[in-house]
Design a protein around this motif. Structure first.
Motif, PDB file in Angstrom:
ATOM      1  N   ALA A 293      -6.360  -1.522   8.355  1.00 31.85           N
ATOM      2  CA  ALA A 293      -5.277   0.014   8.426  1.00 31.85           C
ATOM      3  C   ALA A 293      -6.036   0.674  10.310  1.00 31.85           C
ATOM      4  N   VAL A 294      -4.691   1.282  10.397  1.00 30.27           N
ATOM      5  CA  VAL A 294      -5.517   1.817  12.047  1.00 30.27           C
ATOM      6  C   VAL A 294      -4.554   3.389  12.031  1.00 30.27           C
ATOM      7  N   LEU A 295      -5.052   4.013  12.832  1.00 31.15           N
ATOM      8  CA  LEU A 295      -5.022   5.097  13.440  1.00 31.15           C
ATOM      9  C   LEU A 295      -4.734   4.866  14.935  1.00 31.15           C
ATOM     10  N   CYS A 296      -3.028   5.618  15.333  1.00 36.92           N
ATOM     11  CA  CYS A 296      -3.198   5.155  17.061  1.00 36.92           C
ATOM     12  C   CYS A 296      -2.062   7.147  16.944  1.00 36.92           C
ATOM     13  N   VAL A 297      -3.191   7.574  18.494  1.00 33.04           N
ATOM     14  CA  VAL A 297      -1.854   8.853  18.783  1.00 33.04           C
ATOM     15  C   VAL A 297      -0.862   7.444  19.543  1.00 33.04           C
ATOM     16  N   GLU A 298       0.149   8.328  19.541  1.00 31.82           N
ATOM     17  CA  GLU A 298       1.621   7.619  20.175  1.00 31.82           C
ATOM     18  C   GLU A 298       2.021   7.387  21.678  1.00 31.82           C
TER      19      GLU A 298
ATOM     20  N   GLY B   1     -10.088  -1.277  -1.013  1.00 34.34           N
ATOM     21  CA  GLY B   1      -9.592  -2.270  -0.330  1.00 34.34           C
ATOM     22  C   GLY B   1      -9.136  -2.353   0.788  1.00 34.34           C
ATOM     23  N   ILE B   2      -8.931  -1.274   1.445  1.00 31.91           N
ATOM     24  CA  ILE B   2      -8.379  -1.005   3.070  1.00 31.91           C
ATOM     25  C   ILE B   2      -9.391  -0.196   3.946  1.00 31.91           C
ATOM     26  N   ALA B   3      -9.948  -1.415   4.362  1.00 37.39           N
ATOM     27  CA  ALA B   3     -10.862  -1.413   5.885  1.00 37.39           C
ATOM     28  C   ALA B   3      -9.785  -0.879   6.931  1.00 37.39           C
ATOM     29  N   MET B   4     -10.327   0.687   6.753  1.00 33.63           N
ATOM     30  CA  MET B   4      -9.650   0.715   8.849  1.00 33.63           C
ATOM     31  C   MET B   4     -10.426   0.868   9.789  1.00 33.63           C
ATOM     32  N   VAL B   5      -9.556   0.752  11.000  1.00 35.37           N
ATOM     33  CA  VAL B   5     -10.563   0.950  12.280  1.00 35.37           C
ATOM     34  C   VAL B   5     -10.520   2.226  12.864  1.00 35.37           C
TER      35      VAL B   5
ATOM     36  N   ALA C 165     -21.249   8.030   9.861  1.00 31.61           N
ATOM     37  CA  ALA C 165     -22.420   8.261   9.417  1.00 31.61           C
ATOM     38  C   ALA C 165     -22.347   8.741   7.412  1.00 31.61           C
ATOM     39  N   ARG C 166     -21.333   9.522   7.869  1.00 32.08           N
ATOM     40  CA  ARG C 166     -21.034   9.571   6.113  1.00 32.08           C
ATOM     41  C   ARG C 166     -20.244   9.068   5.164  1.00 32.08           C
ATOM     42  N   ALA C 167     -19.589   7.585   6.528  1.00 29.41           N
ATOM     43  CA  ALA C 167     -18.200   7.395   5.457  1.00 29.41           C
ATOM     44  C   ALA C 167     -19.776   6.357   5.154  1.00 29.41           C
ATOM     45  N   LYS C 168     -19.337   5.568   3.584  1.00 29.91           N
ATOM     46  CA  LYS C 168     -19.957   4.553   2.713  1.00 29.91           C
ATOM     47  C   LYS C 168     -20.257   3.390   3.330  1.00 29.91           C
ATOM     48  N   THR C 169     -19.050   2.682   3.026  1.00 32.46           N
ATOM     49  CA  THR C 169     -18.793   1.216   3.898  1.00 32.46           C
ATOM     50  C   THR C 169     -18.616   0.628   4.879  1.00 32.46           C
TER      51      THR C 169
ATOM     52  N   THR D 261       0.444  -1.323  -0.374  1.00 33.95           N
ATOM     53  CA  THR D 261      -0.036   0.207  -0.051  1.00 33.95           C
ATOM     54  C   THR D 261       0.771   1.422   0.092  1.00 33.95           C
ATOM     55  N   THR D 262       0.729   2.193  -0.992  1.00 32.36           N
ATOM     56  CA  THR D 262       0.866   3.907  -1.187  1.00 32.36           C
ATOM     57  C   THR D 262       0.883   4.032   0.177  1.00 32.36           C
ATOM     58  N   PRO D 263       1.926   5.446   0.871  1.00 35.67           N
ATOM     59  CA  PRO D 263       1.137   6.633   1.291  1.00 35.67           C
ATOM     60  C   PRO D 263      -0.418   7.072   0.781  1.00 35.67           C
ATOM     61  N   ALA D 264      -0.095   7.405  -0.044  1.00 31.93           N
ATOM     62  CA  ALA D 264      -1.162   8.052  -1.400  1.00 31.93           C
ATOM     63  C   ALA D 264      -2.190   6.896  -0.549  1.00 31.93           C
ATOM     64  N   ALA D 265      -2.744   6.073  -1.184  1.00 31.78           N
ATOM     65  CA  ALA D 265      -3.810   5.527  -1.272  1.00 31.78           C
ATOM     66  C   ALA D 265      -3.797   5.126   0.585  1.00 31.78           C
ATOM     67  N   PHE D 266      -2.953   4.959   1.407  1.00 29.62           N
ATOM     68  CA  PHE D 266      -3.810   5.123   2.687  1.00 29.62           C
ATOM     69  C   PHE D 266      -4.184   6.193   3.365  1.00 29.62           C
ATOM     70  N   TYR D 267      -3.448   7.506   2.422  1.00 32.59           N
ATOM     71  CA  TYR D 267      -4.158   9.153   2.813  1.00 32.59           C
ATOM     72  C   TYR D 267      -5.429   9.006   2.782  1.00 32.59           C
ATOM     73  N   ASP D 268      -5.608   8.531   1.200  1.00 29.62           N
ATOM     74  CA  ASP D 268      -7.002   8.691   0.754  1.00 29.62           C
ATOM     75  C   ASP D 268      -8.188   7.487   1.927  1.00 29.62           C
ATOM     76  N   ALA D 269      -7.323   6.550   2.000  1.00 25.76           N
ATOM     77  CA  ALA D 269      -8.252   5.588   3.113  1.00 25.76           C
ATOM     78  C   ALA D 269      -8.719   6.768   4.394  1.00 25.76           C
ATOM     79  N   ILE D 270      -7.944   6.922   5.023  1.00 25.14           N
ATOM     80  CA  ILE D 270      -7.874   7.653   6.363  1.00 25.14           C
ATOM     81  C   ILE D 270      -8.944   8.754   5.689  1.00 25.14           C
ATOM     82  N   ASP D 271      -8.931  10.005   5.414  1.00 23.64           N
ATOM     83  CA  ASP D 271     -10.233  10.763   4.646  1.00 23.64           C
ATOM     84  C   ASP D 271     -11.933  10.301   4.466  1.00 23.64           C
ATOM     85  N   SER D 272     -11.398   8.836   3.499  1.00 24.68           N
ATOM     86  CA  SER D 272     -12.660   8.487   3.248  1.00 24.68           C
ATOM     87  C   SER D 272     -13.235   7.320   4.454  1.00 24.68           C
ATOM     88  N   THR D 273     -12.533   7.260   4.976  1.00 21.57           N
ATOM     89  CA  THR D 273     -13.543   5.871   6.372  1.00 21.57           C
ATOM     90  C   THR D 273     -13.908   7.241   7.264  1.00 21.57           C
ATOM     91  N   TRP D 274     -13.416   8.385   7.189  1.00 22.60           N
ATOM     92  CA  TRP D 274     -13.610   8.864   8.489  1.00 22.60           C
ATOM     93  C   TRP D 274     -13.484  10.824   7.844  1.00 22.60           C
TER      94      TRP D 274
END
Length: 241
Positions: A206-211, A167-171, A140-144, A2-15
């Motif tokens: 994928a998942v994000l977590c504050v340090e 193709g990326i599921a973000m928790v 609620a704004r996320a699609k799938t 997964t490229t960083p660009a795809a990762f960032y795009d998934a962040i914006d689209s799932t949240w």
């Protein structure tokens, strides 16, 4: 990979933010009170010091404090913001792995369920962790998407949110009740999210977590040790004045 660009795009689209505004070299996000990640500006191309004022004015124009998200390619912007006196808030770790690495064992009976729309108990658990109505609106704004409700000791134990993009599921928003922690509940939430993700066409989790959230980072590090979860760097870093 997964490229960083795809990762960032998934962040914006799932949240997702309530609204996006393209102004000059900026993408400005109107978060509608949904938190820093959906309220931060990002640069879409190299910027100058003069461009920063444009972003600041734009964010103030829809009632938000200037806030910038620094990604892996934003070192020059990072230096410009530092010179203006901006400080770092909530540096974030990002993790990504194959969905299959979290579906190697079945979910125990009545342990975790995929549910949408959220039940009242899920909203209550989120509220105890500071995830209120504005962040539920983000979900609620996320699609799938779906929520995950976990039970432990025959009682509600925790909840989380997962959404899919390309193709990326973000928790997001994993929250476990205090008296149910340190018993593996969050791990079962992640695994339930992975099973749901596979059924909805996502081969990556994928998942994000504050340090600063040491218990959560420890969970994802354990997942990496046992299921080859791979870190993708400390991103994004959020900065604000």
């Amino acid at each position: 990979m997964t490229t960083p660009a795809a990762f960032y795009d998934a962040i914006d689209s799932t949240w997702p933010a309530a609204a996006l505004h393209r102004i000059g070299p900026w993408m400005l996000r109107d978060g509608a009170g949904g938190g820093k990640r959906v309220s931060a500006a990002t640069a879409t191309r190299p910027v100058t010091d003069a461009d920063i004022g444009m972003a600041e004015d734009g964010m103030r124009g829809f009632g938000q404090r200037p806030l910038f998200m620094i990604r892996d390619t934003d070192k020059a912007l990072d230096r410009l913001l530092d010179a203006r006196g901006y400080t770092i808030v909530d540096p974030v770790n990002g993790y990504i792995t194959d969905s299959a690495t979290l579906t190697d064992k079945p979910i125990p009976r009545v342990t975790a369920f995929a549910i949408w729309e959220p039940l009242a108990i899920m909203a209550e658990i989120w509220a105890k962790g500071g995830i209120g109505p504005e962040r539920l609106d983000v979900m609620a704004r996320a699609k799938t998407k779906t929520g995950i409700l976990a039970r432990w000791n025959e009682k509600p134990a925790g909840t989380g949110f997962v959404a899919v993009h390309n193709g990326i599921a973000m928790v997001h928003a994993v929250e476990v009740l205090e008296h149910q922690r340190r018993q593996g509940v969050a791990g079962w939430i992640m695994r339930a999210a992975a099973f749901w993700a596979q059924n909805h066409g996502a081969d990556r989790m994928a998942v994000l977590c504050v340090e600063a959230n040491q218990p959560a980072n420890a969970l994802y590090q354990r997942c990496r040790e046992h299921s080859e979860l791979s870190g993708v760097g400390n991103m994004p870093i959020v900065r604000f004045s």
